[in-house]
Write an enzyme that holds these catalytic residues in place. Sequence first.
Site, mmCIF file in Angstrom:
data_model
loop_
_atom_site.group_PDB
_atom_site.id
_atom_site.type_symbol
_atom_site.label_atom_id
_atom_site.label_comp_id
_atom_site.label_asym_id
_atom_site.label_seq_id
_atom_site.Cartn_x
_atom_site.Cartn_y
_atom_site.Cartn_z
ATOM 1 N N ASN A 1 -9.658 1.292 9.484
ATOM 2 C CA ASN A 1 -8.749 1.203 10.618
ATOM 3 C C ASN A 1 -9.316 1.972 11.810
ATOM 4 O OD1 ASN A 1 -5.110 1.517 11.051
ATOM 5 N ND2 ASN A 1 -6.693 1.031 12.500
ATOM 6 N N LYS B 1 0.876 -1.170 0.000
ATOM 7 C CA LYS B 1 0.000 0.000 0.000
ATOM 8 C C LYS B 1 0.912 1.219 0.000
ATOM 9 C CE LYS B 1 -3.338 2.678 2.560
ATOM 10 N NZ LYS B 1 -3.841 3.022 3.910
ATOM 11 N N GLY C 1 -8.801 9.359 9.339
ATOM 12 C CA GLY C 1 -9.205 9.495 10.730
ATOM 13 C C GLY C 1 -10.258 10.539 11.001
ATOM 14 N N ALA D 1 -9.842 5.314 4.057
ATOM 15 C CA ALA D 1 -9.732 6.510 4.901
ATOM 16 C C ALA D 1 -11.048 7.266 5.027
ATOM 17 C CB ALA D 1 -8.644 7.451 4.390
ATOM 18 N N GLY D 2 -11.276 7.747 6.244
ATOM 19 C CA GLY D 2 -12.401 8.626 6.518
ATOM 20 C C GLY D 2 -13.687 7.944 6.932
#
Length: 292
Positions: free
Chosen positions: A243, A134, A195, A221-222
């Site tokens: 995550n 990644k 995040g 993400a997000g």
Amino acid sequence: GRARTQHHDFLTALRSVRVEEERRDVRQETSSSDWLELGGMRFGSRLMLGTGKYASVQDMANSVRASGAEIVTVAVRRIESSSKTMLKDSIDWNEVTLLPNTAGCTTAEDAVRVARLGRELAARLGQGDNNLVKLEVITDSTYLLPDPIGTLAAAKQLVDEGFAVLPYCSPDPLLCRHLEDVGCAAVMPLGSPIGSGRGIDAVACLKIIVEQSAVPVVVDAGLRTPSEAALALELGADAVLANSAVARARDAVAMARAFKLAVQAGRLAYNARPMPISQHAVASSPLTGLPA
């Protein structure tokens, strides 16, 4: 009378639909036609999970198991020797594929160097044929937005070195096309800043990326809630990576399972082809054949 017959026919049809749905579920669970393919490997799960920000290593390990994820990403440059031992002992690497990431890299050169270290880490975990990486090149310290120029340069180099590159990028359809053209195995457009928990901000751009891409699209993400992961799959994305949404939840393990189910639901909905949108109301009950 006639009403009773219609009711009986309705129940019979409903049972038939339910039986067919159960059979379809079984076929989809065992079918080999809906795999996620990356770097010459096939995966049954379309949820990837990150390993950072958990309250404990045990929480992380339990979340990985609850999520059903078959791909787990790890920030290579942030792993100390002690962390490598814990990582090796906490996850069954015979069942899960490592996706090393270059988080923390601010230049293309640094990202290429860390990617090579990631491949060595995968080999030490018994995954010698794992060339996944990644790719992250981030110079913006406020919004942590990926650097498109550095990302593209590093992607070219890594593809030439035989890596299966999954670049983290802005939801820019033209950039995603360039990344695909240089040989990336997938593209990973962000839903919103890392995040932030803002979900998918650029739905219109994501739709374009999905429509034009010949490689898998992984929304990264997000994300904050499972419904946002489901939306990504419903829009046609091939997978999502979560995550913070899991690690920062009050109950990380429960949230991991929720994301697993949401991703499955989103993919099922996409394959089912949702009904068309109408500008007018459309009655759901038949208007013909009713008793006078």
